[in-house]
Every structure is written in C-alpha cells, then in structure tokens.
Design an enzyme around this catalytic site. Sequence first.
Site, short mmCIF file in Angstrom:
data_model
loop_
_atom_site.label_atom_id
_atom_site.label_comp_id
_atom_site.label_asym_id
_atom_site.label_seq_id
_atom_site.Cartn_x
_atom_site.Cartn_y
_atom_site.Cartn_z
N ASP A 12 -3.00 16.72 -2.69
CA ASP A 12 -3.77 15.45 -2.67
C ASP A 12 -5.29 15.62 -2.53
O ASP A 12 -5.92 14.90 -1.74
CB ASP A 12 -3.25 14.55 -1.54
CG ASP A 12 -1.80 14.13 -1.72
OD1 ASP A 12 -1.16 14.57 -2.69
OD2 ASP A 12 -1.29 13.36 -0.87
N ASP A 50 -1.23 11.75 -4.84
CA ASP A 50 -0.74 10.51 -4.25
C ASP A 50 -0.97 9.43 -5.31
O ASP A 50 -2.09 9.31 -5.84
CB ASP A 50 -1.58 10.24 -2.98
CG ASP A 50 -0.80 9.55 -1.88
OD1 ASP A 50 0.41 9.80 -1.72
OD2 ASP A 50 -1.43 8.74 -1.15
N HIS A 52 0.05 5.58 -5.99
CA HIS A 52 0.70 4.35 -5.54
C HIS A 52 0.46 3.17 -6.49
O HIS A 52 -0.66 3.01 -6.99
CB HIS A 52 0.16 3.94 -4.17
CG HIS A 52 0.36 4.93 -3.08
ND1 HIS A 52 1.59 5.49 -2.79
CD2 HIS A 52 -0.52 5.46 -2.18
CE1 HIS A 52 1.45 6.31 -1.76
NE2 HIS A 52 0.19 6.33 -1.38
N HIS A 56 2.13 -1.36 -3.12
CA HIS A 56 2.85 -0.37 -2.30
C HIS A 56 3.01 -0.82 -0.84
O HIS A 56 2.07 -1.35 -0.24
CB HIS A 56 2.12 0.98 -2.34
CG HIS A 56 2.99 2.12 -1.91
ND1 HIS A 56 2.85 2.74 -0.70
CD2 HIS A 56 4.04 2.70 -2.53
CE1 HIS A 56 3.78 3.68 -0.61
NE2 HIS A 56 4.50 3.68 -1.71
N HIS A 85 -5.20 2.81 -1.08
CA HIS A 85 -5.75 4.10 -1.52
C HIS A 85 -4.92 4.66 -2.67
O HIS A 85 -3.74 4.34 -2.81
CB HIS A 85 -5.75 5.11 -0.36
CG HIS A 85 -4.36 5.48 0.10
ND1 HIS A 85 -3.65 4.71 0.97
CD2 HIS A 85 -3.54 6.50 -0.25
CE1 HIS A 85 -2.46 5.24 1.17
NE2 HIS A 85 -2.35 6.34 0.43
N LYS A 110 3.46 11.46 -6.50
CA LYS A 110 4.38 10.96 -5.46
C LYS A 110 3.87 9.65 -4.90
O LYS A 110 2.68 9.37 -4.95
CB LYS A 110 4.53 11.99 -4.34
CG LYS A 110 3.21 12.30 -3.66
CD LYS A 110 3.31 13.43 -2.69
CE LYS A 110 1.99 13.71 -2.02
NZ LYS A 110 1.41 12.57 -1.28
N CYS A 155 0.28 14.69 4.57
CA CYS A 155 0.95 15.23 3.38
C CYS A 155 1.07 16.75 3.39
O CYS A 155 2.07 17.29 2.92
CB CYS A 155 0.27 14.71 2.12
SG CYS A 155 0.53 12.92 1.95
C1 VGL Z 1 -1.80 10.84 2.76
C2 VGL Z 1 -1.76 9.00 4.11
C3 VGL Z 1 -1.33 8.22 3.08
C4 VGL Z 1 -2.08 12.30 2.61
C5 VGL Z 1 -1.35 10.08 1.70
O1 VGL Z 1 -2.35 12.76 1.48
O2 VGL Z 1 -2.04 13.00 3.65
N1 VGL Z 1 -1.98 10.30 3.97
N2 VGL Z 1 -1.12 8.75 1.87
ZN ZN Z 2 -0.67 7.50 0.25
#
Ligand code: VGL
Ligand code: ZN
Length: 202
Positions: A12, A50, A52, A56, A85, A110, A155
Amino acid sequence: MHAETDALLVIDVQNDFCPGGALAVAGGDAVVAPINAMMAEFATVVLTQDWHPADHASFAANHPGAEPFSVTEMPYGAQVLWPVHCVQGTTGAEFHPDLDVARASFTVRKGANPAIDSYSAFFENDRETPTGLDEKLRARGITHLVIAGLATDYCVAYSALDAARLGFTVTVRLDACRGIDLNGSMADALAALVEAGVTLED
Ligand code: VGL
Ligand code: ZN
C-alpha cells in the site's frame, strides 16, 4: 540477490497514505527510496493496492454520526472507521509517483468488497475470504517473504501474520515501513509479529 524462493511484498505505498493524503501516515513517503533499492534484489516483487469503492463500510462517512478513527462492530469483528481513502480510480489510490512500479511481477488489489475491509494481502478481514495471493506465490515456488510498506500496524502487520500462518517464513523490514499508531496499535502489532515468529529487521 535474494534466492529465487524469496519475494518482496510491498504494501500500500499509495498517495493517500503519504503526507498530504487522506489517511496520511507520518513519514509515509520515506519508505519509497529503501523499497526501490530492495526491489533490485528480488526476482519476484508483489505490490498491494488498497482499492475501495466510495460506499465502503470502513469509511466513517458511510456511518452517519460516526467520527473518523472511532471503532464499530462489524459481523466479522471490530472495525476502525477510517477517513475516506484509496477510492478506486482516484489520485489518492495511485501508487506514490516515485515507487518503481515497473519492477513489480504483479499487483494485488484489496478492499473492493463494500461490506468488508481487507488489511491483509492474503485475506479479507473475516480472515477466510482469500485474495488469491497465496496460490500465486506458491505457483512461483516462493517460501520466504520480505515485507515493507504502509502501514506497519495495519496492512503490513496483518499481511505478515497471515503469511506466517500460511507457512511462509517472514521478515518485516521496519526501516522501510511507517505506522499509524492508533490506541497502542503499533506496540500491539510488533508484539503479535514477534509472537508469530516473524523476523523484524531495521
Ligand atoms: C490501511 C487502514 C485502512 C493500511 C488501509 O494500508 O494499513 N490502513 N486501509
Ligand atoms: Zn483501506
């Protein structure tokens, strides 16, 4: 050069997790240079993204009255409600512009199911719906993963714990990770990683 059975898993490294982004991690952009340098040492490099939809369920904005960073109960357990986000197709969801994406063997997206969050590169947060990454790594003969990226305590940690549970040996490169640290999440994540037999390096 690392062995052919080792893969680098880059979690990410997206604009929304870097300074100026919607869910900025302090120093998030500082992981880009060490990760680019590490990429040269691996035949297999996997990126996660990430990804979404706008509706979401992990977004506080989709829970009337809920504040960002509050916690709610989902059918699969506790869920932090995040600022909006990494919405599919937005600049925030794109990889950091300096990340050497051309070195990637493939990308795993994801978090696309609106009803369930997905911190781990391997499973959604129900811990049982697979992303397909396990099979793809096994098809390449990968047995060891080196993991870096954002965020250490979400993550990165969830991915490393699932990888260990699936039987990979795992190293997390803390020097190429940055964390969110919400309500002690960093200390909890590091303790869980050690407990799971993950090697922490910096
Ligand atoms: C993440 C919070 C929400 C991450 C992703 O990449 O750690 N944290 N979505
Ligand atoms: Zn996320």
